[in-house]
Design a protein around this motif. Structure first.
Motif, PDB file in Angstrom:
ATOM      1  N   UNK A  92       0.839  -1.197   0.000  1.00  0.00           N
ATOM      2  CA  UNK A  92       0.000   0.000   0.000  1.00  0.00           C
ATOM      3  C   UNK A  92       0.876   1.249   0.000  1.00  0.00           C
ATOM      4  N   UNK A  93       0.418   2.307  -0.643  1.00  0.00           N
ATOM      5  CA  UNK A  93       1.231   3.514  -0.779  1.00  0.00           C
ATOM      6  C   UNK A  93       0.417   4.772  -0.462  1.00  0.00           C
ATOM      7  N   UNK A  94       1.088   5.713   0.208  1.00  0.00           N
ATOM      8  CA  UNK A  94       0.526   7.036   0.476  1.00  0.00           C
ATOM      9  C   UNK A  94       1.257   8.028  -0.429  1.00  0.00           C
ATOM     10  N   UNK A  95       0.574   8.474  -1.455  1.00  0.00           N
ATOM     11  CA  UNK A  95       1.157   9.322  -2.495  1.00  0.00           C
ATOM     12  C   UNK A  95       0.735  10.778  -2.297  1.00  0.00           C
ATOM     13  N   UNK A  96       1.315  11.692  -3.056  1.00  0.00           N
ATOM     14  CA  UNK A  96       0.848  13.078  -2.985  1.00  0.00           C
ATOM     15  C   UNK A  96      -0.640  13.214  -3.276  1.00  0.00           C
ATOM     16  N   UNK A  97      -1.188  12.332  -4.110  1.00  0.00           N
ATOM     17  CA  UNK A  97      -2.612  12.382  -4.407  1.00  0.00           C
ATOM     18  C   UNK A  97      -3.447  12.091  -3.154  1.00  0.00           C
ATOM     19  N   UNK A  98      -2.934  11.225  -2.289  1.00  0.00           N
ATOM     20  CA  UNK A  98      -3.627  10.949  -1.030  1.00  0.00           C
ATOM     21  C   UNK A  98      -3.718  12.222  -0.197  1.00  0.00           C
ATOM     22  N   UNK A  99      -2.605  12.929  -0.074  1.00  0.00           N
ATOM     23  CA  UNK A  99      -2.600  14.154   0.734  1.00  0.00           C
ATOM     24  C   UNK A  99      -3.478  15.234   0.111  1.00  0.00           C
ATOM     25  N   UNK A 100      -3.538  15.270  -1.205  1.00  0.00           N
ATOM     26  CA  UNK A 100      -4.411  16.243  -1.866  1.00  0.00           C
ATOM     27  C   UNK A 100      -5.874  15.971  -1.547  1.00  0.00           C
ATOM     28  N   UNK A 101      -6.199  14.687  -1.357  1.00  0.00           N
ATOM     29  CA  UNK A 101      -7.586  14.316  -1.082  1.00  0.00           C
ATOM     30  C   UNK A 101      -7.935  14.378   0.401  1.00  0.00           C
ATOM     31  N   UNK A 102      -6.929  14.482   1.259  1.00  0.00           N
ATOM     32  CA  UNK A 102      -7.169  14.443   2.701  1.00  0.00           C
ATOM     33  C   UNK A 102      -6.490  15.641   3.379  1.00  0.00           C
ATOM     34  N   UNK A 103      -7.221  16.721   3.610  1.00  0.00           N
ATOM     35  CA  UNK A 103      -6.644  17.868   4.321  1.00  0.00           C
ATOM     36  C   UNK A 103      -6.139  17.457   5.700  1.00  0.00           C
ATOM     37  N   UNK A 105      -6.877  18.641   8.499  1.00  0.00           N
ATOM     38  CA  UNK A 105      -7.990  18.555   9.449  1.00  0.00           C
ATOM     39  C   UNK A 105      -8.685  17.200   9.365  1.00  0.00           C
ATOM     40  N   UNK A 106      -8.751  16.637   8.168  1.00  0.00           N
ATOM     41  CA  UNK A 106      -9.338  15.311   8.001  1.00  0.00           C
ATOM     42  C   UNK A 106      -8.450  14.252   8.651  1.00  0.00           C
ATOM     43  N   UNK A 109      -8.894  13.863  12.325  1.00  0.00           N
ATOM     44  CA  UNK A 109     -10.116  13.205  12.786  1.00  0.00           C
ATOM     45  C   UNK A 109     -10.030  11.686  12.686  1.00  0.00           C
ATOM     46  N   UNK A 110      -8.990  11.177  12.039  1.00  0.00           N
ATOM     47  CA  UNK A 110      -8.873   9.740  11.806  1.00  0.00           C
ATOM     48  C   UNK A 110      -8.202   9.038  12.992  1.00  0.00           C
ATOM     49  N   UNK A 111      -8.487   7.757  13.125  1.00  0.00           N
ATOM     50  CA  UNK A 111      -7.847   6.973  14.184  1.00  0.00           C
ATOM     51  C   UNK A 111      -6.426   6.605  13.776  1.00  0.00           C
ATOM     52  N   UNK A 112      -5.621   6.255  14.772  1.00  0.00           N
ATOM     53  CA  UNK A 112      -4.276   5.789  14.489  1.00  0.00           C
ATOM     54  C   UNK A 112      -4.282   4.536  13.639  1.00  0.00           C
ATOM     55  N   UNK A 113      -5.275   3.679  13.849  1.00  0.00           N
ATOM     56  CA  UNK A 113      -5.394   2.456  13.043  1.00  0.00           C
ATOM     57  C   UNK A 113      -5.590   2.814  11.572  1.00  0.00           C
ATOM     58  N   UNK A 114      -6.524   3.707  11.277  1.00  0.00           N
ATOM     59  CA  UNK A 114      -6.790   4.077   9.886  1.00  0.00           C
ATOM     60  C   UNK A 114      -5.556   4.714   9.241  1.00  0.00           C
ATOM     61  N   UNK A 115      -4.910   5.602   9.943  1.00  0.00           N
ATOM     62  CA  UNK A 115      -3.734   6.261   9.381  1.00  0.00           C
ATOM     63  C   UNK A 115      -2.647   5.249   9.031  1.00  0.00           C
ATOM     64  N   UNK A 116      -2.383   4.334   9.961  1.00  0.00           N
ATOM     65  CA  UNK A 116      -1.323   3.369   9.728  1.00  0.00           C
ATOM     66  C   UNK A 116      -1.622   2.389   8.616  1.00  0.00           C
TER      67      UNK A 116
END
Length: 760
Positions: A92-103, A105-106, A109-116
């Motif tokens: 799984x990859x966290x790309x610049x497009x991910x950050x563009x879609x998730x401010x 502030x968003x 609001x997420x849990x540590x589980x979801x982020x990881x």
């Protein structure tokens, strides 16, 4: 088949609860390991990766620091180690497009589980002042931002350089060198939050702040005391060592507020019989009240002193100091007070005494259950007193065994990651590099948070870890971090700390343990030190998650060049190109690392660092001997209608990394907001099993700290005690509630009241 990361946070409102289990590992552990690994890596990558874990030509597990025997199994990993590897080697990859879609502030609001679960970060990212989301940035610009902020400080002591325990020896050595050349000793690390109490107590009593035993010692012991530790979840490979010790005739005493499946029975997945039947481990379970350990060991010491012939008088005479004062204090130990402090029966303590007296070779192992209380340092000193009385330091099969958590947390401290460095270390560093290191002490973790809160620190740099998620007093800590001018995190994956930022923020993505590391001089390896002082190499074997990643040593070297410029004579570019050059310098600065590169080449399994108490019964303390100590006995006093809470991990967790929402051995499935309470205590509070309660901590400052909406689970804890998972309960731990001497947060003894709340 690799699965996609969760699109949304899973609902945790109604966790399922079944009775706790009474055995660890076995077929369920194998099945769970393979499922998690395939979800993150796929089948072929799983085989390619897991078969290299903890092998002499492979990479060190990024999980715990438990050592390996010289002869390795084909599968030299545990369930939780495999989870740690799968999380890092994920596709799984966290790309610049991910950050563009998730401010930002968003993300907050997420849990540590979801982020990881989102995957590996692929590019450097920058959150500009006033910006609402991270954006990609070049490495050159990222280091320029860092240099701009650090050079603008009024004092180098306005910068904080935090280190996680997974950082390699080479990267840690470079980071502390840079910080001191820059002009500060502000080098807080995760040891400040875990085994700082152990180091403080052991340095004072035996002269070395590390454990004194090897795996071979565990296998030869007559008696092993496991206090305040849950190896079945936190150090699962330790169970194999305990099983081997039991087979050789050792007996085991477990001292813990909770019964733990791993210490009851171990179903060794390495053998068919082990998978099916397993081996019973604990001979005597002392279900102690939280914080009662010092009182227990003090009374045991009194009883040993009163037993004719029980004291090793020759050892005491030749090798110790302070015996008379200690013996006088121990003689005042009181049965009634001890029973009140511990919640134990007299017969249980008498049985423990019999086992202590029958043993010629005793080892005491411990972890956070002993280190995170106000009186942790005197508690560990009292453990040492017991071992000294019987001559159990510097004897094969005997000694102290603080079981470290993260895989190189001990090595980072050896490399100089310490806010209070020894003058001899700084002298050697200055001589080698021609610098003048500051001599005043820096900030540890708690003081770093206070400095950020009070405006004394303005730049926060973290080499790995999840500082915001790991630290106490969550609301205070997060507000403090937001006061920084710049927060920087060297990371492989997302966590809570990336969502709680200063005015500006950087995420610098780095290679992991599993990644192949190629620099100008060719393929590189790094080194780590395990919990028993063995140093060995770690070589990743997977293509990096992205071509835009830099290694930890490269990040430090480039930061140093950007900040210090031509004024620095340190060959940073050379260090980045060839890590052997870093090891050459370590060999000339750090005792025990002489001929570092040659010794690694001669023995792929590595080498053991010297340990004077273990190796020659020499104690480098101020007195020149092992020191008995005599502190007043302390234990928590809990008001009527309140409980004493300990924070702990679930089985689907490593430190603040959440792999899943289950705690299989404790019977919890599908949720983390649970509080474990003895049925009689719950009845007295009017809380049925399945009720929901807010946890509210009580501290001398009168501030209300609340963790809402916890499902009450009736559980066989010690009476008057409760347990719940961190980081969810870190909010309850006051920043100023720390251990004397070590300043470690007292996360294992939090006075709470439970207020019934509506189910969420």
């Amino acid at each position: 088949m690799v699965s996609k990361p969760p699109a949304g946070d899973p609902v945790q409102d109604a966790p399922q609860v079944t009775p706790p289990q009474h055995a660890a590992a076995g077929l369920p552990a194998v099945g769970h390991t393979l499922r998690i690994a395939r979800e993150q890596m796929g089948s072929l990558r799983t085989a390619r990766t897991l078969l290299k874990v903890n092998q002499k030509d492979g990479f060190d597990c990024p999980g715990c620091a438990w050592p390996e025997e010289d002869k390795r199994h084909v599968a030299e990993f545990c369930e939780n180690g495999a989870k740690a590897v799968a999380e890092e080697a994920t596709l799984r990859r966290v790309t610049p497009e991910f950050f563009a879609a998730h401010p930002a502030a968003d993300l907050a609001e997420r849990s540590g589980y979801w982020l990881g679960q989102q995957g590996r970060i692929t590019q450097p990212m920058f959150l500009p002042e006033g910006g609402d989301r991270y954006e990609p940035v070049t490495w050159e610009r990222a280091f320029g931002i860092l240099a701009e902020e650090l050079r603008a400080l009024d004092s180098p002591d306005e910068a904080l350089f935090y280190t996680s325990g997974r950082t390699s020896n080479e990267a840690a050595f470079l980071l502390q060198l840079f910080a001191r050349e820059f002009g500060t000793n502000n080098l807080p690390d995760c040891s400040n939050m875990c085994h700082e109490s152990s180091g403080s107590a052991l340095t004072e009593t035996i002269g070395v702040g590390k454990g004194s035993v090897s795996l071979e010692d565990l296998h030869r012991a007559d008696l092993i005391v496991v206090a305040g530790q849950n190896p079945g979840t936190n150090h699962p490979r330790m169970l194999s060592a305990l099983e081997k010790a039991k087979a050789a005739g050792a007996r085991i005493i477990s001292v813990n507020p909770l019964p733990e499946a791993g210490l009851e029975r171990f179903k060794n997945p390495q053998t068919p019989l082990g998978m099916v039947r397993g081996a019973a481990l604990t001979d005597l379970f002392l279900q102690i009240r939280i914080g009662g350990d010092q009182a227990l060991f003090r009374l045991l010491n009194k009883l040993v002193l009163e037993t004719p012939g029980a004291v090793d008088e020759e050892f005491v005479r030749e090798h110790t100091h302070g015996y008379e004062e200690f013996a006088a204090a121990a003689g005042e130990a009181d049965w009634d007070e001890t029973l009140a402090a511990t919640g134990l029966e007299r017969s249980e303590i008498e049985r423990a005494l019999e086992m202590v007296l029958a043993s010629e070779r005793t080892i005491v192992c411990w972890a956070m259950g002993l280190t995170q209380h106000k009186h942790s340092v005197p508690t560990i000193r009292e453990v040492v007193n017991l071992l000294l009385l019987r001559g159990n330091i510097g004897r094969p099969g005997a000694g102290v065994c603080p079981v470290r958590g993260h895989s190189n947390v001990q090595g980072d401290r050896t490399m100089g990651i310490f806010e209070r460095p020894a003058p001899a270390f700084l002298d050697a560093l200055d001589k080698e590099f021609g610098i003048v290191s500051p001599r005043h002490h820096g900030f540890d973790v708690v003081r770093s948070i206070q400095a950020l809160r009070d405006g004394e620190a303005k730049v926060f740099f973290a080499m790995g870890g999840n500082f915001v998620g790991a630290t106490p007093d969550t609301e205070v800590t997060e507000a403090a971090m937001r006061r920084a001018r710049l927060t920087v995190h060297v990371s492989t994956k997302l966590n809570r700390s990336h969502a709680v930022t200063g005015t500006r923020a950087l995420i610098l993505p780095t290679l992991g343990r599993t990644d192949k590391d190629v620099q100008k001089a060719g393929r590189q390896f790094v080194t780590v030190e395990d919990s028993m002082g063995l140093v060995h190499a770690s070589r990743g074997n997977l293509p990096p998650a992205s071509p835009h990643l830099l290694s930890e040593p490269a990040i430090v070297a480039r930061m140093a060049r950007a900040v210090l410029g031509e004024a620095s004579a340190t060959p940073w570019e050379e260090f980045e190109a060839d890590y052997a050059r870093i090891r050459d310098r370590i060999a000339r600065v750090v005792p025990g690392f002489e001929d570092f590169n040659a010794r690694l080449a001669a023995d792929p399994g590595g080498f053991a660092l010297p340990h004077a108490p273990r190796d020659e019964r020499r104690f480098p303390t101020k007195t020149g001997k092992a020191n008995f100590t005599a502190a007043p006995v302390e234990y928590p006093r809990v008001p009527e209608g309140r409980l004493l809470l300990q924070t702990l991990r679930s089985h689907d967790q490593y430190n603040t990394t959440i792999y899943g929402l289950d705690d299989r051995y404790r019977g919890i499935k599908g949720g983390r907001r649970v509080v474990l309470v003895h049925p009689e205590d719950a009845a007295a509070l009017g809380l049925a099993d399945g009720a929901y309660a807010d946890l509210v901590s009580e501290w001398t400052d009168g501030v209300e700290r609340r963790a809402p909406g916890f499902r009450v689970v009736h559980y066989p804890t010690a009476r008057g005690c409760a347990a719940a998972y961190y980081p969810e309960t870190n909010v309850l731990v006051p920043l100023e509630s720390t251990a004397d001497v070590s300043n470690t947060p007292a996360s294992k003894s939090v006075i709470v009241r439970l207020e019934q709340s509506p189910s969420t």
